[in-house]
Design a protein around this motif. Structure first.
Motif, PDB file in Angstrom:
ATOM      1  N   LEU A   1     -11.821  20.741   4.761  1.00  0.00           N
ATOM      2  CA  LEU A   1     -11.719  19.929   3.272  1.00  0.00           C
ATOM      3  C   LEU A   1     -12.187  18.548   3.974  1.00  0.00           C
ATOM      4  O   LEU A   1     -12.048  18.108   4.982  1.00  0.00           O
ATOM      5  CB  LEU A   1     -10.050  19.630   3.136  1.00  0.00           C
ATOM      6  N   GLU A   2     -13.134  18.098   3.105  1.00  0.00           N
ATOM      7  CA  GLU A   2     -13.762  16.795   3.034  1.00  0.00           C
ATOM      8  C   GLU A   2     -13.001  15.785   2.361  1.00  0.00           C
ATOM      9  O   GLU A   2     -12.819  15.916   1.152  1.00  0.00           O
ATOM     10  CB  GLU A   2     -15.173  16.783   2.515  1.00  0.00           C
ATOM     11  N   LEU A   3     -12.169  14.931   3.074  1.00  0.00           N
ATOM     12  CA  LEU A   3     -11.491  13.816   2.456  1.00  0.00           C
ATOM     13  C   LEU A   3     -12.237  12.595   2.562  1.00  0.00           C
ATOM     14  O   LEU A   3     -12.326  11.852   3.700  1.00  0.00           O
ATOM     15  CB  LEU A   3      -9.911  13.809   3.116  1.00  0.00           C
ATOM     16  N   VAL A   4     -12.683  12.054   1.384  1.00  0.00           N
ATOM     17  CA  VAL A   4     -13.248  10.951   1.147  1.00  0.00           C
ATOM     18  C   VAL A   4     -12.394   9.805   0.837  1.00  0.00           C
ATOM     19  O   VAL A   4     -11.638   9.842  -0.275  1.00  0.00           O
ATOM     20  CB  VAL A   4     -14.420  10.747   0.344  1.00  0.00           C
ATOM     21  N   VAL A   5     -12.105   8.788   1.853  1.00  0.00           N
ATOM     22  CA  VAL A   5     -10.997   7.837   1.400  1.00  0.00           C
ATOM     23  C   VAL A   5     -11.940   6.453   1.508  1.00  0.00           C
ATOM     24  O   VAL A   5     -12.592   6.031   2.517  1.00  0.00           O
ATOM     25  CB  VAL A   5      -9.832   7.549   2.381  1.00  0.00           C
ATOM     26  N   VAL A   6     -11.734   5.660   0.378  1.00  0.00           N
ATOM     27  CA  VAL A   6     -12.517   4.300   0.329  1.00  0.00           C
ATOM     28  C   VAL A   6     -11.591   3.293  -0.042  1.00  0.00           C
ATOM     29  O   VAL A   6     -10.610   3.417  -0.728  1.00  0.00           O
ATOM     30  CB  VAL A   6     -13.723   4.414  -0.743  1.00  0.00           C
ATOM     31  N   ARG A   7     -12.140   2.137   0.369  1.00  0.00           N
ATOM     32  CA  ARG A   7     -11.085   0.904   0.106  1.00  0.00           C
ATOM     33  C   ARG A   7     -11.686   0.240  -1.221  1.00  0.00           C
ATOM     34  O   ARG A   7     -12.814   0.368  -1.736  1.00  0.00           O
ATOM     35  CB  ARG A   7     -11.655  -0.309   1.339  1.00  0.00           C
ATOM     36  N   HIS A   8     -10.868  -0.673  -1.810  1.00  0.00           N
ATOM     37  CA  HIS A   8     -11.025  -1.279  -3.011  1.00  0.00           C
ATOM     38  C   HIS A   8     -11.978  -2.346  -2.631  1.00  0.00           C
ATOM     39  O   HIS A   8     -12.203  -2.568  -1.517  1.00  0.00           O
ATOM     40  CB  HIS A   8      -9.689  -1.837  -3.487  1.00  0.00           C
ATOM     41  N   GLY A   9     -12.819  -2.692  -3.842  1.00  0.00           N
ATOM     42  CA  GLY A   9     -13.582  -3.961  -3.818  1.00  0.00           C
ATOM     43  C   GLY A   9     -12.969  -5.330  -3.347  1.00  0.00           C
ATOM     44  O   GLY A   9     -11.649  -5.434  -3.182  1.00  0.00           O
ATOM     45  N   LEU A  10     -13.755  -6.242  -3.412  1.00  0.00           N
ATOM     46  CA  LEU A  10     -13.224  -7.608  -3.100  1.00  0.00           C
ATOM     47  C   LEU A  10     -12.356  -8.223  -4.027  1.00  0.00           C
ATOM     48  O   LEU A  10     -12.516  -8.239  -5.360  1.00  0.00           O
ATOM     49  CB  LEU A  10     -14.614  -8.419  -3.043  1.00  0.00           C
ATOM     50  N   THR A  11     -11.475  -8.798  -3.511  1.00  0.00           N
ATOM     51  CA  THR A  11     -10.554  -9.780  -4.244  1.00  0.00           C
ATOM     52  C   THR A  11     -10.580 -11.274  -3.838  1.00  0.00           C
ATOM     53  O   THR A  11     -11.081 -11.425  -2.689  1.00  0.00           O
ATOM     54  CB  THR A  11      -9.073  -9.032  -4.078  1.00  0.00           C
ATOM     55  N   SER A  12      -9.797 -11.982  -4.702  1.00  0.00           N
ATOM     56  CA  SER A  12      -9.856 -13.702  -4.105  1.00  0.00           C
ATOM     57  C   SER A  12      -9.084 -13.319  -2.981  1.00  0.00           C
ATOM     58  O   SER A  12      -9.469 -14.572  -1.860  1.00  0.00           O
ATOM     59  CB  SER A  12      -9.257 -14.264  -5.079  1.00  0.00           C
ATOM     60  N   TRP A  13      -8.072 -12.901  -2.606  1.00  0.00           N
ATOM     61  CA  TRP A  13      -7.282 -12.908  -1.493  1.00  0.00           C
ATOM     62  C   TRP A  13      -8.039 -12.414  -0.181  1.00  0.00           C
ATOM     63  O   TRP A  13      -7.899 -12.697   0.914  1.00  0.00           O
ATOM     64  CB  TRP A  13      -5.903 -12.116  -1.548  1.00  0.00           C
ATOM     65  N   ASN A  14      -8.901 -11.356  -0.277  1.00  0.00           N
ATOM     66  CA  ASN A  14      -9.921 -11.030   0.708  1.00  0.00           C
ATOM     67  C   ASN A  14     -10.511 -12.262   1.221  1.00  0.00           C
ATOM     68  O   ASN A  14     -10.885 -12.649   2.313  1.00  0.00           O
ATOM     69  CB  ASN A  14     -10.523  -9.878   0.168  1.00  0.00           C
ATOM     70  N   ARG A  15     -11.315 -12.833   0.176  1.00  0.00           N
ATOM     71  CA  ARG A  15     -12.119 -14.097   0.313  1.00  0.00           C
ATOM     72  C   ARG A  15     -11.372 -15.111   0.886  1.00  0.00           C
ATOM     73  O   ARG A  15     -11.876 -15.721   1.960  1.00  0.00           O
ATOM     74  CB  ARG A  15     -12.638 -14.392  -0.971  1.00  0.00           C
ATOM     75  N   GLU A  16     -10.003 -15.367   0.806  1.00  0.00           N
ATOM     76  CA  GLU A  16      -9.535 -16.298   1.329  1.00  0.00           C
ATOM     77  C   GLU A  16      -8.554 -15.951   2.762  1.00  0.00           C
ATOM     78  O   GLU A  16      -7.694 -16.661   3.343  1.00  0.00           O
ATOM     79  CB  GLU A  16      -8.257 -16.855   0.395  1.00  0.00           C
ATOM     80  N   ARG A  17      -8.798 -14.590   3.161  1.00  0.00           N
ATOM     81  CA  ARG A  17      -8.113 -13.816   4.219  1.00  0.00           C
ATOM     82  C   ARG A  17      -6.600 -13.901   4.227  1.00  0.00           C
ATOM     83  O   ARG A  17      -6.069 -14.234   5.224  1.00  0.00           O
ATOM     84  CB  ARG A  17      -8.873 -14.631   5.425  1.00  0.00           C
ATOM     85  N   ARG A  18      -6.218 -13.691   3.013  1.00  0.00           N
ATOM     86  CA  ARG A  18      -4.725 -13.653   2.920  1.00  0.00           C
ATOM     87  C   ARG A  18      -4.147 -12.226   2.910  1.00  0.00           C
ATOM     88  O   ARG A  18      -5.003 -11.278   2.397  1.00  0.00           O
ATOM     89  CB  ARG A  18      -4.102 -14.052   1.561  1.00  0.00           C
ATOM     90  N   TYR A  19      -3.082 -12.247   3.532  1.00  0.00           N
ATOM     91  CA  TYR A  19      -2.328 -10.695   3.744  1.00  0.00           C
ATOM     92  C   TYR A  19      -2.040 -10.389   2.200  1.00  0.00           C
ATOM     93  O   TYR A  19      -1.504 -10.818   1.518  1.00  0.00           O
ATOM     94  CB  TYR A  19      -1.415 -10.637   4.581  1.00  0.00           C
ATOM     95  N   GLN A  20      -2.508  -9.174   1.552  1.00  0.00           N
ATOM     96  CA  GLN A  20      -2.108  -8.771   0.408  1.00  0.00           C
ATOM     97  C   GLN A  20      -1.145  -7.802   0.283  1.00  0.00           C
ATOM     98  O   GLN A  20      -0.269  -7.830  -0.557  1.00  0.00           O
ATOM     99  CB  GLN A  20      -3.320  -8.143  -0.248  1.00  0.00           C
ATOM    100  N   GLY A  21      -1.084  -6.518   1.177  1.00  0.00           N
ATOM    101  CA  GLY A  21      -0.074  -5.669   1.198  1.00  0.00           C
ATOM    102  C   GLY A  21       0.255  -5.113  -0.348  1.00  0.00           C
ATOM    103  O   GLY A  21      -0.626  -4.419  -0.743  1.00  0.00           O
ATOM    104  N   HIS A  22       1.527  -5.168  -0.590  1.00  0.00           N
ATOM    105  CA  HIS A  22       1.994  -4.586  -1.905  1.00  0.00           C
ATOM    106  C   HIS A  22       1.698  -5.501  -3.156  1.00  0.00           C
ATOM    107  O   HIS A  22       2.064  -5.243  -4.080  1.00  0.00           O
ATOM    108  CB  HIS A  22       3.184  -4.215  -1.874  1.00  0.00           C
ATOM    109  N   ARG A  23       1.240  -6.731  -2.675  1.00  0.00           N
ATOM    110  CA  ARG A  23       1.071  -7.636  -3.988  1.00  0.00           C
ATOM    111  C   ARG A  23      -0.133  -7.148  -4.741  1.00  0.00           C
ATOM    112  O   ARG A  23      -1.175  -6.601  -4.347  1.00  0.00           O
ATOM    113  CB  ARG A  23       0.659  -8.987  -3.425  1.00  0.00           C
ATOM    114  N   ASP A  24      -0.092  -7.226  -6.089  1.00  0.00           N
ATOM    115  CA  ASP A  24      -0.863  -6.475  -7.074  1.00  0.00           C
ATOM    116  C   ASP A  24      -1.890  -7.486  -7.452  1.00  0.00           C
ATOM    117  O   ASP A  24      -2.014  -8.097  -8.744  1.00  0.00           O
ATOM    118  CB  ASP A  24      -0.228  -6.211  -8.501  1.00  0.00           C
ATOM    119  N   ILE A  25      -2.911  -7.661  -6.533  1.00  0.00           N
ATOM    120  CA  ILE A  25      -4.029  -8.690  -6.808  1.00  0.00           C
ATOM    121  C   ILE A  25      -5.275  -7.741  -7.499  1.00  0.00           C
ATOM    122  O   ILE A  25      -5.582  -7.022  -6.760  1.00  0.00           O
ATOM    123  CB  ILE A  25      -4.537  -9.301  -5.515  1.00  0.00           C
TER     124      ILE A  25
END
Length: 216
Positions: free
Chosen positions: A7-31
């Motif tokens: 089985l090929e399992l392709v797992v990709v990360r979401h795109g850029l958020t403002s918190w990514n840019r600010e280097r904030r921990y996002q976790g379960h926050r719905d950003i």
């Protein structure tokens, strides 16, 4: 144990958020995604996956992943008909608890934070999860993916998730370091899982989007 299939399992990360840019921990926050800044990376991922057929599609239930999936499959109505996305909270990022919304710069002198960093995920964040907690929900999800792939004859599965999730998958499936490289926004890994009668193992892993010279 006799090998049943792959089985090929392709797992990709979401795109850029403002918190990514600010280097904030996002976790379960719905950003949400940061638009239009997120679009170039999303477009590269969309183009890379445009000709790939998936038998099942999974997605973290958080907004940034939902938006990423919508963009990636925007021109693929057939794909959505073949494999309606299933949104699953088990694919969420590690819960960073009290650290969510904060940055390394604001936390670096905190004794508890430094202990968490030094533990390489063995400790849980205050009010959050440890790496073992994250793996418990991911492994339960993986078992369901494996069982469905076997019963329905699936060959390729897509999951849109988070950087920490991909890091934990790499750690458990590849033996990668806990603080190893985290994939960038709208990037990921393709894991080839060897499915056996009583379990599975990872036989290979490659980057997504794949290099221009690579083929699926």
């Amino acid at each position: 144990m006799a090998v049943r299939d792959h089985l090929e399992l392709v797992v990709v990360r979401h795109g850029l958020t403002s918190w990514n840019r600010e280097r904030r921990y996002q976790g379960h926050r719905d950003i949400p995604l940061l638009m239009p800044e997120a679009e170039p990376d999303l477009e590269r991922l969309r183009e890379a996956l445009a000709g790939v057929a998936f038998d099942a599609v999974y997605c973290s239930d958080l907004t940034r992943c939902r938006q990423t999936l919508t963009h990636v499959l925007a021109d693929n109505a057939l794909e959505l008909q073949r494999a309606s996305p299933r949104f699953d909270a088990r694919l969420r990022e590690l819960h960073f608890g009290d650290y969510e919304g904060q940055t390394w710069a604001t936390l670096k002198d905190d004794i508890g934070y430094r202990a968490w960093i030094d533990s390489r995920g063995q400790l849980a964040t205050p009010g959050g999860e440890s790496a073992d907690d994250l793996w418990a929900r991911l492994s339960a999800w993986l078992e369901e993916v494996r069982d469905e792939a076997q019963s329905d004859g699936q060959r390729r599965v897509l999951a849109v998730s988070h950087g920490g999730v991909i890091r934990e998958l790499r750690r458990r499936l590849e033996g990668a370091d806990f603080w190893g490289d985290v994939v960038g926004q709208a990037q990921g890994r393709c894991f080839t899982l060897t499915i056996e009668e009583n379990g599975w193992s990872c036989s290979s892993s490659s980057v997504v989007p794949a290099p221009a010279s690579a083929t699926w």
